[in-house]
Design a protein around this motif. Sequence first.
Motif, PDB file in Angstrom:
ATOM      1  N   GLU A  69       0.844  -1.198   0.241  1.00  0.00           N
ATOM      2  CA  GLU A  69      -0.129   0.275  -0.245  1.00  0.00           C
ATOM      3  C   GLU A  69       0.860   0.793  -0.226  1.00  0.00           C
ATOM      4  O   GLU A  69       0.666   1.973  -0.449  1.00  0.00           O
ATOM      5  N   LEU A  70       2.045   1.010   1.076  1.00  0.00           N
ATOM      6  CA  LEU A  70       3.217   2.528   1.046  1.00  0.00           C
ATOM      7  C   LEU A  70       3.282   2.543  -0.382  1.00  0.00           C
ATOM      8  O   LEU A  70       3.329   3.623  -0.911  1.00  0.00           O
ATOM      9  N   ARG A  71       3.362   1.189  -0.637  1.00  0.00           N
ATOM     10  CA  ARG A  71       4.642   2.089  -3.202  1.00  0.00           C
ATOM     11  C   ARG A  71       3.784   2.045  -3.253  1.00  0.00           C
ATOM     12  O   ARG A  71       3.337   3.065  -4.719  1.00  0.00           O
ATOM     13  N   GLU A  72       2.138   1.734  -3.014  1.00  0.00           N
ATOM     14  CA  GLU A  72       0.822   2.013  -4.242  1.00  0.00           C
ATOM     15  C   GLU A  72       0.950   3.652  -4.330  1.00  0.00           C
ATOM     16  O   GLU A  72       0.474   4.423  -5.083  1.00  0.00           O
ATOM     17  N   ALA A  73       1.130   4.206  -2.558  1.00  0.00           N
ATOM     18  CA  ALA A  73       1.056   5.248  -2.976  1.00  0.00           C
ATOM     19  C   ALA A  73       2.055   5.713  -3.281  1.00  0.00           C
ATOM     20  O   ALA A  73       2.307   7.748  -2.785  1.00  0.00           O
ATOM     21  N   GLY A  74       2.430   5.494  -4.169  1.00  0.00           N
ATOM     22  CA  GLY A  74       3.936   6.694  -4.418  1.00  0.00           C
ATOM     23  C   GLY A  74       5.109   6.821  -3.621  1.00  0.00           C
ATOM     24  O   GLY A  74       6.279   7.266  -3.931  1.00  0.00           O
ATOM     25  N   HIS A  75       5.757   5.806  -2.640  1.00  0.00           N
ATOM     26  CA  HIS A  75       6.480   5.786  -1.719  1.00  0.00           C
ATOM     27  C   HIS A  75       7.856   4.844  -2.118  1.00  0.00           C
ATOM     28  O   HIS A  75       7.590   3.902  -3.156  1.00  0.00           O
ATOM     29  N   VAL A  76       9.117   5.543  -2.198  1.00  0.00           N
ATOM     30  CA  VAL A  76      10.131   4.249  -3.075  1.00  0.00           C
ATOM     31  C   VAL A  76      10.494   3.937  -1.299  1.00  0.00           C
ATOM     32  O   VAL A  76      11.148   4.692  -0.391  1.00  0.00           O
ATOM     33  N   LEU A  77      10.359   2.662  -1.019  1.00  0.00           N
ATOM     34  CA  LEU A  77      10.379   2.162   0.232  1.00  0.00           C
ATOM     35  C   LEU A  77      10.890   1.007   0.334  1.00  0.00           C
ATOM     36  O   LEU A  77      11.285   0.100  -0.221  1.00  0.00           O
ATOM     37  N   ALA A  78      11.886   1.432   1.514  1.00  0.00           N
ATOM     38  CA  ALA A  78      13.025   0.027   2.287  1.00  0.00           C
ATOM     39  C   ALA A  78      11.933  -0.746   3.560  1.00  0.00           C
ATOM     40  O   ALA A  78      11.225   0.524   3.682  1.00  0.00           O
ATOM     41  N   PHE A  79      12.210  -1.763   3.692  1.00  0.00           N
ATOM     42  CA  PHE A  79      11.874  -2.825   4.622  1.00  0.00           C
ATOM     43  C   PHE A  79      13.037  -3.649   5.131  1.00  0.00           C
ATOM     44  O   PHE A  79      13.915  -4.159   4.886  1.00  0.00           O
ATOM     45  N   ALA A  80      12.757  -3.774   6.435  1.00  0.00           N
ATOM     46  CA  ALA A  80      14.111  -3.527   7.441  1.00  0.00           C
ATOM     47  C   ALA A  80      13.361  -5.078   8.361  1.00  0.00           C
ATOM     48  O   ALA A  80      13.162  -4.982   9.384  1.00  0.00           O
ATOM     49  N   GLY A  81      13.532  -6.999   7.880  1.00  0.00           N
ATOM     50  CA  GLY A  81      13.729  -7.372   8.735  1.00  0.00           C
ATOM     51  C   GLY A  81      14.366  -8.498   9.273  1.00  0.00           C
ATOM     52  O   GLY A  81      15.721  -8.503   8.677  1.00  0.00           O
ATOM     53  N   ASP A  82      13.680  -9.740   9.365  1.00  0.00           N
ATOM     54  CA  ASP A  82      15.344 -11.199   9.946  1.00  0.00           C
ATOM     55  C   ASP A  82      14.471 -11.819  10.143  1.00  0.00           C
ATOM     56  O   ASP A  82      15.584 -12.841   9.938  1.00  0.00           O
ATOM     57  N   GLY A  83      13.531 -12.061  10.009  1.00  0.00           N
ATOM     58  CA  GLY A  83      12.676 -14.013   9.993  1.00  0.00           C
ATOM     59  C   GLY A  83      12.871 -14.304   8.622  1.00  0.00           C
ATOM     60  O   GLY A  83      12.701 -13.365   7.694  1.00  0.00           O
ATOM     61  N   VAL A  84      12.142 -15.505   9.151  1.00  0.00           N
ATOM     62  CA  VAL A  84      11.595 -16.252   7.918  1.00  0.00           C
ATOM     63  C   VAL A  84      10.569 -15.748   7.311  1.00  0.00           C
ATOM     64  O   VAL A  84       9.766 -15.173   5.793  1.00  0.00           O
ATOM     65  N   ASN A  85       9.353 -15.303   8.678  1.00  0.00           N
ATOM     66  CA  ASN A  85       8.143 -14.545   7.962  1.00  0.00           C
ATOM     67  C   ASN A  85       8.137 -13.126   7.607  1.00  0.00           C
ATOM     68  O   ASN A  85       7.246 -12.544   6.539  1.00  0.00           O
ATOM     69  N   ASP A  86       9.290 -13.062   7.848  1.00  0.00           N
ATOM     70  CA  ASP A  86       9.398 -11.592   6.574  1.00  0.00           C
ATOM     71  C   ASP A  86       9.678 -11.087   4.824  1.00  0.00           C
ATOM     72  O   ASP A  86       9.647 -10.208   5.026  1.00  0.00           O
ATOM     73  N   ALA A  87       9.902 -12.570   5.107  1.00  0.00           N
ATOM     74  CA  ALA A  87      10.700 -12.689   3.291  1.00  0.00           C
ATOM     75  C   ALA A  87       9.457 -12.014   2.400  1.00  0.00           C
ATOM     76  O   ALA A  87       9.516 -11.870   1.675  1.00  0.00           O
ATOM     77  N   PRO A  88       8.378 -12.259   3.043  1.00  0.00           N
ATOM     78  CA  PRO A  88       7.514 -11.250   1.914  1.00  0.00           C
ATOM     79  C   PRO A  88       7.513 -10.111   1.636  1.00  0.00           C
ATOM     80  O   PRO A  88       7.294  -9.637   0.711  1.00  0.00           O
ATOM     81  N   ALA A  89       7.422  -9.523   2.829  1.00  0.00           N
ATOM     82  CA  ALA A  89       7.526  -8.016   2.850  1.00  0.00           C
ATOM     83  C   ALA A  89       9.245  -7.250   2.451  1.00  0.00           C
ATOM     84  O   ALA A  89       9.022  -6.848   1.156  1.00  0.00           O
ATOM     85  N   LEU A  90      10.177  -7.948   2.652  1.00  0.00           N
ATOM     86  CA  LEU A  90      11.363  -7.763   2.213  1.00  0.00           C
ATOM     87  C   LEU A  90      11.335  -8.373   0.541  1.00  0.00           C
ATOM     88  O   LEU A  90      12.048  -7.265  -0.674  1.00  0.00           O
TER      89      LEU A  90
END
Length: 709
Positions: free
Chosen positions: A578-599
């Motif tokens: 949603e943030l990307r669709e709003a026009g933001h150039v976005l970085a996501f920081a995570g560390d788990g297996v669960n974070d892979a979709p967002a990464l």
Amino acid sequence: MTVCKQRENRIRILHELPYRLRIRISVLHDPAFDPVYLEAVLLNVPGVEAVRFNLKAACIAVRYDGNMQNRELILACLENIPHETFQADIHREPVTDSLSVAINGILAFLTPALPRPFRPPLSWGLALPTLTQGITTSLTEGIRVETLDAAAVGFSLLRKDYFTANIIVFLLALGGYLEQLSEEKTNALLRSLLRPQSEEVWVERDGQEVKVSADEITIGDLVICGSGEMIPVDGEVSGGEALVNQSSITGESVPIHVQPGDEVLSGSLVSEGRIKISARQVGQETTTARISRFLENSLRFKSKTQKQSDILADKLVPVTFGLGLASWLLTRDIRRAASVLTVDYSCAVKLSTPVAVKMSMFSAAHCGVLIKGSHALDALSRVDTLVFDKTGTLTRGILIVTDIFPLENMSEDELLALAAAAEEHYAHPVAKAVVKAARERNLEMLSLSQVDFIVAHGVSAYVEGERVLVGSHHFIAEDEGIDCSAADSLAREIRGQGKSLLYVARGDVLEGVIALQDELRPEAPEVLRQLKHHGIQKIVILTGDHRDTARALAARLDAVDKVHWELKPEDKAEIVRELREAGHVLAFAGDGVNDAPALVTADVGICMPGGADLARESAQVVLLKEDLNTLVAAKEIADNSLEIIQNCFTSAVGFNSIFLLLAMCGVLPPAAAALLHNMNTVGILGYAAMAGKKPPQCFEEGEQACTHP
């Protein structure tokens, strides 16, 4: 795996010294052979210090420590070259060696002193490779730099100016050699920092699952790999089923389904499921040259800035060719036309970008950041929104069990042992904290027969024959439908203290809750302020924690703009989308297996050093040190890299335009034009290398921060 068997590989030792081997290998003539890949494989053999190829002679020279056991390992490696070394889509530039460049130079400068009858055949012979390459390129790709080079040399030969023709050939060879040398140096610098790290893996021995170092695996061991873990051996699946991602090995992005009897490769990732692998090749034999493949893949996809520069450079080649032709038509001076054709924009523009990118990657790696190529650098420089998954990023991710609350007839130790048995194989900070607490109490681990990591904040396992569920309130109460009302008042009190809760159920009954506490990284508040200073406009925190716990953390971080709580992994990816669709150039920081979709969904995925293998593979940026200041360094390096690339483009176009104008006016003879053009190209490459290697300003004051990761 049949590719390797179809190639007949013969090796013969041509010459041997105590610390050096020179070997002829038949497969080096194979068009699909990738020398850089094999070099990376050999450099991971114990004792190997340097590797050099002579592809024309099908020879390889290996310098090593003289140890006879390592000598046998080198020969064994060359007799069984990994099939990944042969890439059908590989494109390698012709290799230029220093000897041929020196011979070209000597013959060029001796041309005026040679008897007249010897000059034509010598000059045409020296020019033949350049002319052939120019004609071939024109027929297959259209007018390119090789066309200009061939035309400039050809015009000089037609007007019988053999000295100029030979000088141009020499300068082209010298420029190519220096460019190649620059490429080798930058690759070598990166390899020095990015060698594979030692890792621990699970193996089954005598019916028990034990954790050992990857170096301790022996042939025949049953290696166990679950979701998000990297396969450390080449072998055959002997039990279980899984989806395996082999993109880092084969380039195929779609995960494949494997079951008993299927072969798997070291370096592949288990996307989903759990398998047992019978190890066939272990240790150094399984090294699939991950460094080389990483370098090749990271530079295969060009950034937006690089694409724009390359397109403009390619468009300028026909312009240069047209100006050369126009000069000849207007002045009938072939010499002037040849001068114009020796000047082109493409070389400096196209060659400086990979050098700048790799040197920036080297500088970043030295400061504790792995950046995967030009696309990642370009995207990171344009990021205006940074989204953090809370646990393990803004917090240390080293959770501590503070309280244990049994609700039924279990003791604290029994509840903790039950949770630890289910969580033991899960590479997540919560799981590590529970297992650590159980071991500190010297609790015996209960037998585990089956475990599934549910990508929604929980683990489902069969412990001593009974189904055990461990996870968040959402997972236990809503997803699994277990009544958790008995712990509601207790949960409110614990969350008010800023702690997180882990619910433990057996069968359909909630057995108790475990309270955990995580510590905010001390550098986090200042790092977030620094990121705002470097162009980040919006900072968002995502967490699966309860609202009260999330708000307590955000209150301590004044640079945070928004917090989302009680999220599933798919919710995190949706917020990023949603943030990307709003026009933001976005970085996501995570560390788990669960974070892979967002990464994957973000423009730039950033993984913490303790991240799961799947998260590290999904991310474009991997922090190698437990220090968020490295994230500030990464942003600064990315901004600097974009500036370097733009400066190289401006310099290449500016200086070459001046040379082109002087050549059109007849001021520059062909040899001088070629010399200035090549000096300009090498100078720009030197600038790209030196400027890219410069450490970021945020680390200049504390030099100890920029050390070998």
